[in-house]
Scaffold this motif. Sequence first.
Motif, PDB file in Angstrom:
ATOM      1  N   THR A   1       0.822  -1.211   0.000  1.00  0.00           N
ATOM      2  CA  THR A   1       0.000   0.000   0.000  1.00  0.00           C
ATOM      3  C   THR A   1       0.854   1.257   0.000  1.00  0.00           C
ATOM      4  N   THR A   2       2.171   1.097   0.002  1.00  0.00           N
ATOM      5  CA  THR A   2       3.054   2.267  -0.084  1.00  0.00           C
ATOM      6  C   THR A   2       3.230   2.747  -1.515  1.00  0.00           C
ATOM      7  N   LEU A   3       2.674   2.001  -2.468  1.00  0.00           N
ATOM      8  CA  LEU A   3       2.731   2.438  -3.864  1.00  0.00           C
ATOM      9  C   LEU A   3       1.675   3.501  -4.131  1.00  0.00           C
ATOM     10  N   THR A   4       1.954   4.378  -5.084  1.00  0.00           N
ATOM     11  CA  THR A   4       0.944   5.305  -5.566  1.00  0.00           C
ATOM     12  C   THR A   4       0.212   4.648  -6.729  1.00  0.00           C
ATOM     13  N   PRO A   5      -1.006   5.079  -7.031  1.00  0.00           N
ATOM     14  CA  PRO A   5      -1.690   4.510  -8.205  1.00  0.00           C
ATOM     15  C   PRO A   5      -0.859   4.655  -9.477  1.00  0.00           C
ATOM     16  N   GLY A   6      -0.077   5.725  -9.579  1.00  0.00           N
ATOM     17  CA  GLY A   6       0.738   5.928 -10.762  1.00  0.00           C
ATOM     18  C   GLY A   6       1.878   4.937 -10.904  1.00  0.00           C
ATOM     19  N   GLN A   7       2.225   4.252  -9.826  1.00  0.00           N
ATOM     20  CA  GLN A   7       3.294   3.259  -9.876  1.00  0.00           C
ATOM     21  C   GLN A   7       2.792   1.874 -10.260  1.00  0.00           C
ATOM     22  N   VAL A   8       1.493   1.747 -10.413  1.00  0.00           N
ATOM     23  CA  VAL A   8       0.890   0.496 -10.876  1.00  0.00           C
ATOM     24  C   VAL A   8       0.647   0.646 -12.372  1.00  0.00           C
ATOM     25  N   PRO A   9       0.981  -0.391 -13.182  1.00  0.00           N
ATOM     26  CA  PRO A   9       0.789  -0.274 -14.645  1.00  0.00           C
ATOM     27  C   PRO A   9      -0.601   0.230 -15.003  1.00  0.00           C
ATOM     28  N   GLU A  10      -0.668   1.074 -16.000  1.00  0.00           N
ATOM     29  CA  GLU A  10      -1.925   1.725 -16.356  1.00  0.00           C
ATOM     30  C   GLU A  10      -3.000   0.739 -16.798  1.00  0.00           C
ATOM     31  N   ASP A  11      -2.584  -0.402 -17.349  1.00  0.00           N
ATOM     32  CA  ASP A  11      -3.575  -1.379 -17.800  1.00  0.00           C
ATOM     33  C   ASP A  11      -4.032  -2.303 -16.678  1.00  0.00           C
ATOM     34  N   HIS A  12      -3.583  -2.031 -15.438  1.00  0.00           N
ATOM     35  CA  HIS A  12      -4.010  -2.807 -14.282  1.00  0.00           C
ATOM     36  C   HIS A  12      -4.971  -1.959 -13.436  1.00  0.00           C
ATOM     37  N   THR A  13      -6.018  -2.586 -12.935  1.00  0.00           N
ATOM     38  CA  THR A  13      -6.840  -1.926 -11.923  1.00  0.00           C
ATOM     39  C   THR A  13      -6.281  -2.282 -10.538  1.00  0.00           C
ATOM     40  N   ILE A  14      -6.790  -1.608  -9.546  1.00  0.00           N
ATOM     41  CA  ILE A  14      -6.283  -1.820  -8.189  1.00  0.00           C
ATOM     42  C   ILE A  14      -7.440  -2.237  -7.294  1.00  0.00           C
ATOM     43  N   LEU A  15      -7.218  -3.295  -6.516  1.00  0.00           N
ATOM     44  CA  LEU A  15      -8.214  -3.789  -5.587  1.00  0.00           C
ATOM     45  C   LEU A  15      -7.680  -3.632  -4.166  1.00  0.00           C
ATOM     46  N   LEU A  16      -8.462  -3.002  -3.326  1.00  0.00           N
ATOM     47  CA  LEU A  16      -8.124  -2.876  -1.910  1.00  0.00           C
ATOM     48  C   LEU A  16      -9.084  -3.769  -1.131  1.00  0.00           C
ATOM     49  N   GLN A  17      -8.581  -4.927  -0.720  1.00  0.00           N
ATOM     50  CA  GLN A  17      -9.407  -5.948  -0.094  1.00  0.00           C
ATOM     51  C   GLN A  17      -9.338  -5.846   1.427  1.00  0.00           C
TER      52      GLN A  17
END
Length: 415
Positions: A57-73
């Motif tokens: 969770t220390t990553l920013t959304p911009g550090q996740v590949p753009e073609d990936h969505t993010i799930l916070l479970q």
Amino acid sequence: MHDWNERVTLLFSAGARPLKPAQELTLAELLLANRFPPSLFQAYAVPGDGSLKPIPTTLTPGQVPEDHTILLQCMRNTDIDALRPTEVATVHHVEEPTTALLDLHYADDDKSPEHRAHLVDDAAMREIVFGKIADFLAHHEIPLPVVAGISGGGDSSSLVQGMRRYTAEHGLDPSAITCFTLVMEPLWPESAAQRARALCADAGFEHVVLYPEDTAALLGMSGSPHTLWGEFERKYGADSSHFFGTFFVNLVGRALCAERAAGHLLVGYQREDVMAELLFLLMNGRRPLPFPRRRTGEVEVLMPVWDVPKSLLDACYPSVSESNYAERVDSTAVRRSSIYYLAHCLDALVPQMSLSLMSGIKSLMDATGGWQELSHVGATPLLQTGHGNTPEQSTMVELLMEHFPHWDSAASAPQ
């Protein structure tokens, strides 16, 4: 993306600092912004092929590949409908509020939690806080005369008005209340004493302003407190000013109590002050010191605003508080800064959490007789918890005795 630093200034005693730009907020910080604890969630990057990849969770959304969505479970079977921490209703009590009173109620059996932010102005806050102080003094049946330490800031300024209400409601003589303020530049500025002087005069209280020579005479010092501070600063560093100041306020307050036959010393220790001390003691395996009443020798220290957050006290006197902040000496006392940071963190998500902990610990200590007692350090008015490092303590006492020559022949009772 809009840069909020163009409109928002984050100000410390060391100067202005920028807020983190929106695009640099991490997943954890986004959760915090929505009043969720990050440790309650596991983050995943979802590439869209049916798989999940755990990510910190220390990553920013911009550090996740753009073609990936993010799930916070959420990792617990938390009943979010019974909590709903993001749904805070705003209740406007005035048109131009100065602060918000948070009223949060979780875990309702009918799953109808109530979270409200009551927006009030300084007049409303003064009515609430002054009434609490007067009620505290009445509940504990505090007799006059009393002595109060008044710094000129928001916390202690509220004490003056609370005592004023107490004397008026119970037909007590206001001249039996003595307020005092220390002046010694740059630690204790003259401007703060001027604010305190005007406030006490309006309330009809005696106000004693002690300049270095006055403090030296009252405490029987061989020289000026300036000289002692110079030696103290050289030996323990400039950041020891906080501890030096607390030491002198207590010593002067107890001396004035002895002069005026007063058994109680009022101080403006508020919720985060008491919580920080409590955290420090518990984290170091020590028993808590009593609050909101604490015996220090022959004088009992009273903390009428022990359960009031500092932000609410400052809201009673917004301009006074801001002046007080501007006059503060910059500090790099890391451990002190850390413990206050932790004390304020407790209420970051659940504003009443610190009060719940303090109230629970107080009840436990009262029931078990578990409070830490203070004992005298030799033939001096100094008090200790019994956990001091003997060589270091001896060195400090020797330094102080050079400036308080009567201590080595004094009786063990405090002055």
